[in-house]
Write a protein that holds these residues in place. Structure first.
Motif, PDB file in Angstrom:
ATOM      1  N   GLY A 177      41.400  99.330  39.427  1.00 19.67           N
ATOM      2  CA  GLY A 177      41.992 100.659  39.494  1.00 19.67           C
ATOM      3  C   GLY A 177      41.015 101.810  39.506  1.00 19.67           C
ATOM      4  O   GLY A 177      41.432 102.982  39.494  1.00 19.67           O
ATOM      5  N   ALA A 178      39.706 101.544  39.548  1.00 16.10           N
ATOM      6  CA  ALA A 178      38.704 102.615  39.560  1.00 16.10           C
ATOM      7  C   ALA A 178      38.228 102.887  40.983  1.00 16.10           C
ATOM      8  O   ALA A 178      38.283 102.016  41.849  1.00 16.10           O
ATOM      9  CB  ALA A 178      37.514 102.234  38.682  1.00 16.10           C
ATOM     10  N   GLN A 179      37.761 104.100  41.205  1.00 15.06           N
ATOM     11  CA  GLN A 179      37.191 104.486  42.491  1.00 15.06           C
ATOM     12  C   GLN A 179      35.694 104.713  42.296  1.00 15.06           C
ATOM     13  O   GLN A 179      35.278 105.665  41.643  1.00 15.06           O
ATOM     14  CB  GLN A 179      37.849 105.770  43.020  1.00 15.06           C
ATOM     15  N   ALA A 180      34.881 103.817  42.859  1.00 18.59           N
ATOM     16  CA  ALA A 180      33.441 103.874  42.618  1.00 18.59           C
ATOM     17  C   ALA A 180      32.745 104.879  43.516  1.00 18.59           C
ATOM     18  O   ALA A 180      33.127 105.085  44.672  1.00 18.59           O
ATOM     19  CB  ALA A 180      32.830 102.490  42.825  1.00 18.59           C
ATOM     20  N   ARG A 181      31.702 105.502  42.952  1.00 17.88           N
ATOM     21  CA  ARG A 181      30.761 106.321  43.721  1.00 17.88           C
ATOM     22  C   ARG A 181      29.422 105.598  43.712  1.00 17.88           C
ATOM     23  O   ARG A 181      29.128 104.847  42.785  1.00 17.88           O
ATOM     24  CB  ARG A 181      30.627 107.718  43.099  1.00 17.88           C
ATOM     25  N   TYR A 182      28.602 105.834  44.756  1.00 12.52           N
ATOM     26  CA  TYR A 182      27.388 105.049  44.922  1.00 12.52           C
ATOM     27  C   TYR A 182      26.142 105.919  45.028  1.00 12.52           C
ATOM     28  O   TYR A 182      26.187 107.036  45.551  1.00 12.52           O
ATOM     29  CB  TYR A 182      27.481 104.195  46.197  1.00 12.52           C
ATOM     30  N   ALA A 183      25.043 105.355  44.530  1.00 15.32           N
ATOM     31  CA  ALA A 183      23.724 105.942  44.725  1.00 15.32           C
ATOM     32  C   ALA A 183      22.750 104.812  44.985  1.00 15.32           C
ATOM     33  O   ALA A 183      22.833 103.752  44.352  1.00 15.32           O
ATOM     34  CB  ALA A 183      23.284 106.744  43.499  1.00 15.32           C
ATOM     35  N   ALA A 184      21.828 105.008  45.947  1.00 13.54           N
ATOM     36  CA  ALA A 184      20.875 103.962  46.319  1.00 13.54           C
ATOM     37  C   ALA A 184      19.454 104.485  46.194  1.00 13.54           C
ATOM     38  O   ALA A 184      19.157 105.618  46.590  1.00 13.54           O
ATOM     39  CB  ALA A 184      21.140 103.487  47.752  1.00 13.54           C
TER      40      ALA A 184
END
Length: 243
Positions: A177-184
């Protein structure tokens, strides 16, 4: 392919993407287990020597002429994936693949292939990461409304960003149920590090996996190949190996 391999028969492997870091690790580690694995060929974009350490070498354009095998282990590039999947379908051999950067069409093709052959694709063959995916899904489900951020770090030569592992972790978060944000981050010779952070006002939780040796991925892929050989057609996942 036989319905099941005998316990005394080595699993015949074809390594696709043999010149890459993972391919070289697979060849080295498989050679240490001759009773379990028989590498019948190694496929690279181009070849010089025709035989290296007893293993026949083939160019990618020669894939159709490679020896019969039980499992193709593929760690190559997205642009080479269609050919190797087609080869497995044509010859009825299983496919273990860790190639990342695949398109939606290629991911759909994997699912369709599972109706005809055993297929195990994973963005990461570390058993620790398999456990991490389970923990992320459980945390997301237990923490509704919390922010979810995934930070991944790899060596400077890694092309895709976010990493396939990060995207898979994001899918696990989404199941909860979570909406992930990304960093690389691409720096130095980092093998792989993934941090999944859940945060809300006044507190946060971090789940972290660090890989310090690429051999863990090669060992996991070989374990998957041995496990997959002789199984019924299906779309298998790395988590299936944990049971």
């Amino acid at each position: 392919m036989d319905d099941a391999l005998t316990s005394t028969s080595p699993v015949r492997l074809l390594i696709h993407g043999a010149n890459g870091r993972m391919g070289q690790a697979l060849l080295r580690l498989a050679a240490e287990q001759p009773r379990r694995f028989d590498v019948v060929g190694a496929v690279s974009r181009s070849v010089g020597q025709r035989v290296i350490d007893g293993v026949p070498q083939f160019a990618a354009s020669e894939l159709a002429g490679t020896p019969a095998c039980d499992v193709v282990v593929d760690f190559s590039l997205a642009e080479a994936f269609d050919a190797v999947l087609a080869h497995c379908l044509a010859h009825g051999c299983a496919l273990v693949s860790g190639t990342t950067g695949l398109s939606d069409e290629q991911r759909n093709a994997i699912e369709a292939a599972g109706l005809r052959i055993p297929v195990l694709w994973a963005s990461n063959f570390s058993l620790g990461v398999a456990v991490l995916n389970d923990l992320v899904e459980r945390a997301a489900r237990a923490l509704p409304g919390w922010e979810c951020d995934i930070v991944e770090q790899h060596h400077v030569r890694k092309l895709d960003a976010p990493s396939g592992t990060a995207l898979t972790l994001g899918e696990s978060a989404g199941k909860g149920g979570a909406q992930a944000r990304y960093a690389a981050i691409r720096a130095g010779d980092i093998v792989g590090e993934h941090t999944v952070q859940f945060a809300t006002l006044g507190e946060r939780i971090e789940l972290v996996h660090r890989a310090t040796n690429r051999d863990i991925f090669a060992r996991g892929a070989l374990h998957a190949a041995g496990w997959l050989a002789g199984r019924a057609p299906g779309r298998y996942r790395i988590g299936d190996l944990l049971g």
